[in-house]
Design a protein around this motif. Structure first.
Motif, mmCIF file in Angstrom:
data_model
loop_
_atom_site.group_PDB
_atom_site.id
_atom_site.type_symbol
_atom_site.label_atom_id
_atom_site.label_comp_id
_atom_site.label_asym_id
_atom_site.label_seq_id
_atom_site.Cartn_x
_atom_site.Cartn_y
_atom_site.Cartn_z
ATOM 1 N N CYS A 69 0.474 -1.226 -0.431
ATOM 2 C CA CYS A 69 -0.125 0.004 -0.126
ATOM 3 C C CYS A 69 0.623 1.037 -0.245
ATOM 4 C CB CYS A 69 -1.251 0.179 1.570
ATOM 5 S SG CYS A 69 -0.220 0.031 2.502
ATOM 6 N N LYS A 73 -2.464 5.046 2.374
ATOM 7 C CA LYS A 73 -3.958 3.925 3.066
ATOM 8 C C LYS A 73 -3.145 3.275 4.148
ATOM 9 C CE LYS A 73 -5.170 -0.515 1.613
ATOM 10 N NZ LYS A 73 -5.177 -1.889 0.436
ATOM 11 N N THR A 205 5.508 2.418 -2.612
ATOM 12 C CA THR A 205 4.758 1.932 -2.312
ATOM 13 C C THR A 205 5.756 0.546 -1.681
ATOM 14 O OG1 THR A 205 2.298 1.667 -3.983
ATOM 15 C CG2 THR A 205 3.267 -0.708 -2.951
#
Length: 215
Positions: A69, A73, A205
């Motif tokens: 994520c 998030k 990420t």
């Protein structure tokens, strides 16, 4: 807390990489933390390995149980309970990974010891508004080596002299705020690891892990 950086800006990313011991970030590290709502509580580790799976194993979790994520998030997984660590783990720079704590307090010493085993280096930076003005700690090969901080004058005393070369131009004084002091700690981290916190860092990420305290 806000402030205006008194540091000159680097001329280019190329010059930053060529002279990392004197490099400066393109943007204030503190301002970036503030922009991402990390100015009141911040806890992050940098580990001298790029093996994220090994980091997960040393934290006591199955690498397959993580969730890829982005930062936004990851922060949505915040839990007020201190029964479980929630960390965001991934690449930082060549030879280094980062572990940002999302929830659960600072990293327990036993986990820092595990992360530093087999000759790894661990840098731990944390800041707690109105409770702790911030620290940058160093552990190597399971041994706590001390607090990293710029001296009060050029060439002055440092608890961990190994990083003396990375302190140039970051000298501390009683006249600067806690925020400015912690900004300089973060500059030390950037010089040591070869990368400062930047917008691309927050846009990356990485893998979110839930780490039980008893793991």
């Amino acid at each position: 807390m806000t402030r205006t950086s008194t540091f000159p800006k680097p001329t280019s990313k190329r010059s930053m990489m060529q002279n990392s011991c004197h490099a400066l970030p393109a943007e204030s590290q503190w301002d970036l933390l503030t922009e991402h709502d990390l100015e009141s509580w911040f806890s992050c580790l940098w580990v001298s390995t790029e093996d994220g799976n090994e980091i997960a194993r040393r934290l006591g979790v199955d690498p397959q149980n993580g969730t890829l994520c982005d930062f936004q998030k990851a922060t949505q997984s915040y839990e007020t309970s201190l029964e479980e660590l929630i960390v965001w783990v991934g690449e930082h720079s060549a030879g280094w990974s980062t572990i940002l704590t999302i929830s659960g307090g600072t990293m327990p010493p036993r986990l820092i010891e595990a992360l530093s085993a087999d000759g790894q280096r661990v840098l731990e930076a944390y800041y707690v508004e109105e409770a702790d003005p911030g620290k940058l700690l160093y552990t190597y090969d399971r041994e706590y080596r001390g607090e990293i901080f710029p001296p009060s004058s050029p060439g002055g005393w440092m608890e961990v002299p190994e990083f003396e070369a990375h302190a140039s131009g970051l000298e501390l004084s009683d006249e600067i705020s806690d925020a400015e002091t912690f900004d300089r700690y973060m500059c030390m981290v950037g010089r040591i690891t070869g990368r400062f916190i930047d917008r691309a860092w927050f846009a990356s990420t990485r893998t979110l892990y839930h780490v039980p305290h008893e793991a």
